[in-house]
Design a protein around this motif. Structure first.
Motif, PDB file in Angstrom:
ATOM      1  N   PHE A  36       4.041  20.755  -1.010  1.00 47.62           N
ATOM      2  CA  PHE A  36       5.021  19.706  -0.753  1.00 47.62           C
ATOM      3  C   PHE A  36       4.264  18.377  -0.786  1.00 47.62           C
ATOM      4  CE2 PHE A  36       8.973  18.159   0.313  1.00 47.62           C
ATOM      5  CZ  PHE A  36       9.106  17.599   1.572  1.00 47.62           C
ATOM      6  N   GLN A  83       1.335  18.748   1.857  1.00 45.96           N
ATOM      7  CA  GLN A  83       1.554  19.565   3.046  1.00 45.96           C
ATOM      8  C   GLN A  83       1.853  20.998   2.632  1.00 45.96           C
ATOM      9  OE1 GLN A  83       4.943  18.580   5.614  1.00 45.96           O
ATOM     10  NE2 GLN A  83       3.656  18.958   7.419  1.00 45.96           N
ATOM     11  N   ILE A  95       4.276  14.279  -0.549  1.00 47.28           N
ATOM     12  CA  ILE A  95       5.066  13.229   0.092  1.00 47.28           C
ATOM     13  C   ILE A  95       4.365  11.890  -0.072  1.00 47.28           C
ATOM     14  CG2 ILE A  95       6.252  12.512   2.212  1.00 47.28           C
ATOM     15  CD1 ILE A  95       5.651  15.331   3.337  1.00 47.28           C
ATOM     16  N   SER A 108      -0.329  20.687   8.812  1.00 46.87           N
ATOM     17  CA  SER A 108      -0.161  19.244   9.003  1.00 46.87           C
ATOM     18  C   SER A 108      -0.178  18.516   7.665  1.00 46.87           C
ATOM     19  CB  SER A 108      -1.288  18.702   9.889  1.00 46.87           C
ATOM     20  OG  SER A 108      -1.302  19.326  11.140  1.00 46.87           O
ATOM     21  N   LEU A 109       0.292  17.280   7.705  1.00 50.98           N
ATOM     22  CA  LEU A 109       0.163  16.410   6.533  1.00 50.98           C
ATOM     23  C   LEU A 109      -1.304  16.182   6.226  1.00 50.98           C
ATOM     24  CD1 LEU A 109       2.705  13.646   7.557  1.00 50.98           C
ATOM     25  CD2 LEU A 109       2.975  15.178   5.622  1.00 50.98           C
ATOM     26  N   LEU A 140      -3.636  13.678   4.008  1.00 54.97           N
ATOM     27  CA  LEU A 140      -3.690  12.500   3.158  1.00 54.97           C
ATOM     28  C   LEU A 140      -4.556  12.792   1.945  1.00 54.97           C
ATOM     29  CD1 LEU A 140      -3.006   9.458   2.774  1.00 54.97           C
ATOM     30  CD2 LEU A 140      -5.153   8.966   3.978  1.00 54.97           C
ATOM     31  N   ALA A 191       3.732   1.343   2.837  1.00 54.52           N
ATOM     32  CA  ALA A 191       3.533   0.380   3.925  1.00 54.52           C
ATOM     33  C   ALA A 191       3.935  -1.001   3.435  1.00 54.52           C
ATOM     34  CB  ALA A 191       2.076   0.379   4.355  1.00 54.52           C
ATOM     35  N   THR A 221       0.843  -1.185   0.000  1.00 58.64           N
ATOM     36  CA  THR A 221       0.000   0.000   0.000  1.00 58.64           C
ATOM     37  C   THR A 221       0.882   1.240   0.000  1.00 58.64           C
ATOM     38  OG1 THR A 221      -1.621  -1.201   1.353  1.00 58.64           O
ATOM     39  CG2 THR A 221      -1.904   1.180   1.168  1.00 58.64           C
ATOM     40  N   GLU A 262      -9.300  10.681  -0.649  1.00 52.76           N
ATOM     41  CA  GLU A 262      -9.940  11.301   0.513  1.00 52.76           C
ATOM     42  C   GLU A 262     -10.970  12.316   0.028  1.00 52.76           C
ATOM     43  OE1 GLU A 262      -9.252  10.426   3.941  1.00 52.76           O
ATOM     44  OE2 GLU A 262      -8.467   8.775   2.720  1.00 52.76           O
ATOM     45  N   TYR A 266       0.489  12.231   0.322  1.00 46.53           N
ATOM     46  CA  TYR A 266       0.133  13.341   1.183  1.00 46.53           C
ATOM     47  C   TYR A 266       0.504  14.657   0.508  1.00 46.53           C
ATOM     48  CZ  TYR A 266       0.088   9.875   5.013  1.00 46.53           C
ATOM     49  OH  TYR A 266      -0.177   8.794   5.821  1.00 46.53           O
ATOM     50  N   PHE A 287       0.695   5.639   0.131  1.00 51.72           N
ATOM     51  CA  PHE A 287      -0.127   6.780   0.488  1.00 51.72           C
ATOM     52  C   PHE A 287       0.505   8.048  -0.083  1.00 51.72           C
ATOM     53  CE2 PHE A 287      -2.449   4.289   3.585  1.00 51.72           C
ATOM     54  CZ  PHE A 287      -1.532   3.338   3.983  1.00 51.72           C
TER      55      PHE A 287
END
Lengths: 111, 114
Positions: free
Chosen positions: B91, B38, B93, B43-44, B46, B97, B32, B59, B36, B34
């Motif tokens: 930014f 920012q 990112i 905060s980050l 998702l 996982a 998996t 999301e 993100y 992910f």
């Protein structure tokens, strides 16, 4: 209530002191917790993860998990100015599931 | 260890063009990944979760037609920002996982749209 909360901060400690960073969580089913450090303009880097109740030590860092009280903390001993960063607490809902992050605590270590 | 390589580290593009960001797990298979975003001093956030061989899960509030995610193999995921605009400057990112350390982040891509 957010699932993972970091309410304290920003935190300022003198060099050489112990910095204590706290995180609480609402889901009693949460099994694992991760502490990340993020320097300004950089991506998060893993400091420690913890699955079991009790303490886990790695060098100057100690993670503590108390499932009964639903909190996890990170202690940084002998704090250095290079430890100045934002520290993120995170927990996934399941294996390889998306992480739920706290808002982060900004730590400043004064020389 | 678990290493995730993300590139480019930074990119400047003109408004209306598309930009592709790559994220590779170098020494483990990332079941998996992910993505993100920012913004400065925030905060980050998702954007989406992708599993190898299947469509990404976005999301709420993230435009799937604008942020195209492909996870064609267990070691590679890409994010394409289509028809980029200045408000997409951020930014970006990735995180993978599946390694020994749970979740490993790439080094991030700073996108500037001019």
């Amino acid at each position: 209530q957010k699932e993972v909360e970091q309410n304290s901060g920003p935190l300022s400690v003198p060099e050489g002191a112990i910095a204590s960073l706290n995180c609480t969580y609402s889901d009693r089913g949460s099994q694992s917790f991760f502490w990340y450090r993020q320097y300004s303009g950089k991506s998060p880097e893993l400091i420690m993860f913890i699955y079991s109740n009790g303490d886990k030590e790695d060098g100057r860092f100690t993670a503590q998990l108390n499932k009964a009280s639903q909190y996890v903390s990170l202690l940084i001993r002998d704090s250095q100015p290079s430890d100045s960063a934002t520290y993120l607490c995170a927990s996934p809902k399941g294996t390889n599931s998306k992480l739920t992050f706290g808002k982060g605590i900004t730590l400043s270590v004064r020389p | 260890g678990a290493v995730v390589s993300q590139h480019p580290s930074w990119v400047i593009c003109k408004s209306g063009t598309s930009v592709k960001i790559e994220c590779r797990s170098l020494d483990f298979q990332a079941t998996t990944m992910f993505w993100y975003r920012q913004f400065p001093k925030q905060s980050l956030m998702l954007m989406a979760t992708s599993n190898e061989g299947s469509k990404a899960t976005y999301e709420q509030g993230v435009e799937k037609d604008k942020f195209l995610i492909n996870h064609a193999s267990l070691t590679l995921s890409t994010l394409t920002v289509t028809s980029a605009h200045p408000e997409d400057s951020s930014f970006y990112i990735c995180s993978a996982a599946g390694g020994n350390y749970g979740y490993t982040f790439g080094s991030g891509t700073r996108l500037t749209v001019v």
